[in-house]
Design a protein around this motif. Sequence first.
Motif, PDB file in Angstrom:
ATOM      1  N   THR A   1       0.735  -1.161   0.085  1.00 45.91           N
ATOM      2  CA  THR A   1      -0.093   0.051  -0.090  1.00 45.91           C
ATOM      3  C   THR A   1       0.768   1.237  -0.127  1.00 45.91           C
ATOM      4  OG1 THR A   1      -1.608  -1.096   1.176  1.00 45.91           O
ATOM      5  CG2 THR A   1      -1.732   1.075   1.235  1.00 45.91           C
ATOM      6  N   LEU A   2       1.835   1.330   1.004  1.00 46.73           N
ATOM      7  CA  LEU A   2       2.914   2.444   0.877  1.00 46.73           C
ATOM      8  C   LEU A   2       3.536   2.393  -0.276  1.00 46.73           C
ATOM      9  CD1 LEU A   2       4.005   4.726   2.713  1.00 46.73           C
ATOM     10  CD2 LEU A   2       5.849   2.988   3.523  1.00 46.73           C
TER      11      LEU A   2
ATOM     12  N   THR B   1       3.646  -2.941  11.459  1.00 46.66           N
ATOM     13  CA  THR B   1       4.902  -2.884  10.684  1.00 46.66           C
ATOM     14  C   THR B   1       5.503  -1.268  10.392  1.00 46.66           C
ATOM     15  OG1 THR B   1       3.836  -2.823   8.724  1.00 46.66           O
ATOM     16  CG2 THR B   1       4.241  -4.987   9.637  1.00 46.66           C
ATOM     17  N   CYS B   2       6.739  -1.278   9.942  1.00 49.53           N
ATOM     18  CA  CYS B   2       7.103  -0.126   9.712  1.00 49.53           C
ATOM     19  C   CYS B   2       6.166   0.823   8.657  1.00 49.53           C
ATOM     20  CB  CYS B   2       8.553   0.099   9.042  1.00 49.53           C
ATOM     21  SG  CYS B   2       9.741  -0.896  10.211  1.00 49.53           S
ATOM     22  N   SER B   3       5.675   0.097   7.605  1.00 54.23           N
ATOM     23  CA  SER B   3       4.695   0.640   6.779  1.00 54.23           C
ATOM     24  C   SER B   3       3.619   0.971   7.317  1.00 54.23           C
ATOM     25  CB  SER B   3       4.544  -0.350   5.390  1.00 54.23           C
ATOM     26  OG  SER B   3       4.413  -1.518   5.890  1.00 54.23           O
ATOM     27  N   CYS B   4       3.012   0.233   8.330  1.00 57.37           N
ATOM     28  CA  CYS B   4       1.749   0.384   8.785  1.00 57.37           C
ATOM     29  C   CYS B   4       1.887   1.757   9.665  1.00 57.37           C
ATOM     30  CB  CYS B   4       1.266  -0.827   9.568  1.00 57.37           C
ATOM     31  SG  CYS B   4      -0.295  -0.584  10.589  1.00 57.37           S
TER      32      CYS B   4
ATOM     33  N   GLY C   1       0.406   5.720   9.273  1.00 60.03           N
ATOM     34  CA  GLY C   1      -0.469   6.429  10.278  1.00 60.03           C
ATOM     35  C   GLY C   1      -1.694   5.384  10.699  1.00 60.03           C
ATOM     36  N   LEU C   2      -1.556   4.099  10.648  1.00 56.89           N
ATOM     37  CA  LEU C   2      -2.243   3.104  10.886  1.00 56.89           C
ATOM     38  C   LEU C   2      -2.432   2.246  12.178  1.00 56.89           C
ATOM     39  CD1 LEU C   2      -3.067   2.083   7.275  1.00 56.89           C
ATOM     40  CD2 LEU C   2      -4.594   3.490   8.515  1.00 56.89           C
ATOM     41  N   ALA C   3      -1.232   2.479  12.984  1.00 59.81           N
ATOM     42  CA  ALA C   3      -0.906   1.587  13.855  1.00 59.81           C
ATOM     43  C   ALA C   3      -1.920   1.554  15.089  1.00 59.81           C
ATOM     44  CB  ALA C   3       0.594   1.857  14.733  1.00 59.81           C
ATOM     45  N   ASP C   4      -2.668   2.696  15.367  1.00 53.23           N
ATOM     46  CA  ASP C   4      -3.649   2.742  16.376  1.00 53.23           C
ATOM     47  C   ASP C   4      -4.893   2.154  15.657  1.00 53.23           C
ATOM     48  OD1 ASP C   4      -2.041   4.309  17.869  1.00 53.23           O
ATOM     49  OD2 ASP C   4      -2.840   6.254  17.429  1.00 53.23           O
ATOM     50  N   LYS C   5      -5.152   2.346  14.393  1.00 55.89           N
ATOM     51  CA  LYS C   5      -6.244   1.437  13.746  1.00 55.89           C
ATOM     52  C   LYS C   5      -6.222  -0.068  13.983  1.00 55.89           C
ATOM     53  CE  LYS C   5      -8.026   5.273  11.075  1.00 55.89           C
ATOM     54  NZ  LYS C   5      -8.687   5.695   9.652  1.00 55.89           N
TER      55      LYS C   5
ATOM     56  N   SER D   1       8.667  -3.456  20.459  1.00 56.92           N
ATOM     57  CA  SER D   1       8.111  -3.403  19.184  1.00 56.92           C
ATOM     58  C   SER D   1       8.715  -2.298  18.337  1.00 56.92           C
ATOM     59  CB  SER D   1       6.620  -3.358  19.145  1.00 56.92           C
ATOM     60  OG  SER D   1       6.187  -4.562  19.922  1.00 56.92           O
ATOM     61  N   GLY D   2       9.207  -2.673  17.273  1.00 54.76           N
ATOM     62  CA  GLY D   2       9.543  -1.550  16.190  1.00 54.76           C
ATOM     63  C   GLY D   2       9.734  -2.206  14.815  1.00 54.76           C
ATOM     64  N   CYS D   3      10.907  -1.942  14.318  1.00 53.29           N
ATOM     65  CA  CYS D   3      11.151  -2.642  12.938  1.00 53.29           C
ATOM     66  C   CYS D   3      11.489  -4.054  13.440  1.00 53.29           C
ATOM     67  CB  CYS D   3      12.363  -1.926  12.383  1.00 53.29           C
ATOM     68  SG  CYS D   3      12.683  -2.687  10.708  1.00 53.29           S
ATOM     69  N   CYS D   4      10.838  -4.923  12.406  1.00 50.68           N
ATOM     70  CA  CYS D   4      11.261  -6.434  12.648  1.00 50.68           C
ATOM     71  C   CYS D   4      12.733  -7.046  12.136  1.00 50.68           C
ATOM     72  CB  CYS D   4      10.084  -7.304  12.253  1.00 50.68           C
ATOM     73  SG  CYS D   4      10.210  -7.367  10.439  1.00 50.68           S
TER      74      CYS D   4
END
Length: 227
Positions: free
Chosen positions: A88-89, A131-134, A138-142, A160-163
Amino acid sequence: PACLKRIFGTDRGATGATVPEALVAISARAGLPVWIPDDVAGHCCGVPWSSKGYRAGHEWMAARTREALLRWSEDGRLPVVMDASSCTLGVVSELGLEGVEVLDSVAWVHDQLLEHLTIRRPLQTIAVHATCSCSQLGLADKLTAVARAIAAEVVIPAESGCCGMAGDRGLHHPELTASALRGVSAELAGRHLDAAISSNRTCEMALHRETGQQYGSLVQILEEVTR
């Protein structure tokens, strides 16, 4: 459906739907059906080319996919839903696609589907990894909000951060994911989880490999608990 999801499949077992199948199922279940174009094979967001420095390949694939997305969306009349956050990104940031609304599956589920679905088999405990792209979208909270709708307890490891997967880099250098996820692995060690969710297949593979927990797409988990 992103190349990642078509290539790497699912860990959800014999009864689990693939991510594209699950996305189609829950969308129909919510009364907002989606369709997969017949000629989707051979199209890609272009990130595998640009990330490796293959400029000509990226330009060719970007143009091919841009034309297809315009055609599939009827020049923007229909939104496009993508099932992998990194892809998506890639579409949003690299294709120069104007006039077409591109939605990540996290946003599609949270904003459009969730209120129309019934959680029939709620879970007790679920882990979440944005994930980083998530996060960049701006979708981490969702993503976390969807998890809270599914389970009584949501676990977000403090480190939690970049895997460390970085596309396919962690496949060639597993020491990267082992280092990046050592804190997450320690926090989840010995803990029972009913599910663990993310939104990118290769990241889920890294998380599974390093933590031992079976990470899958939020789309798959939502399909199972609303089935």
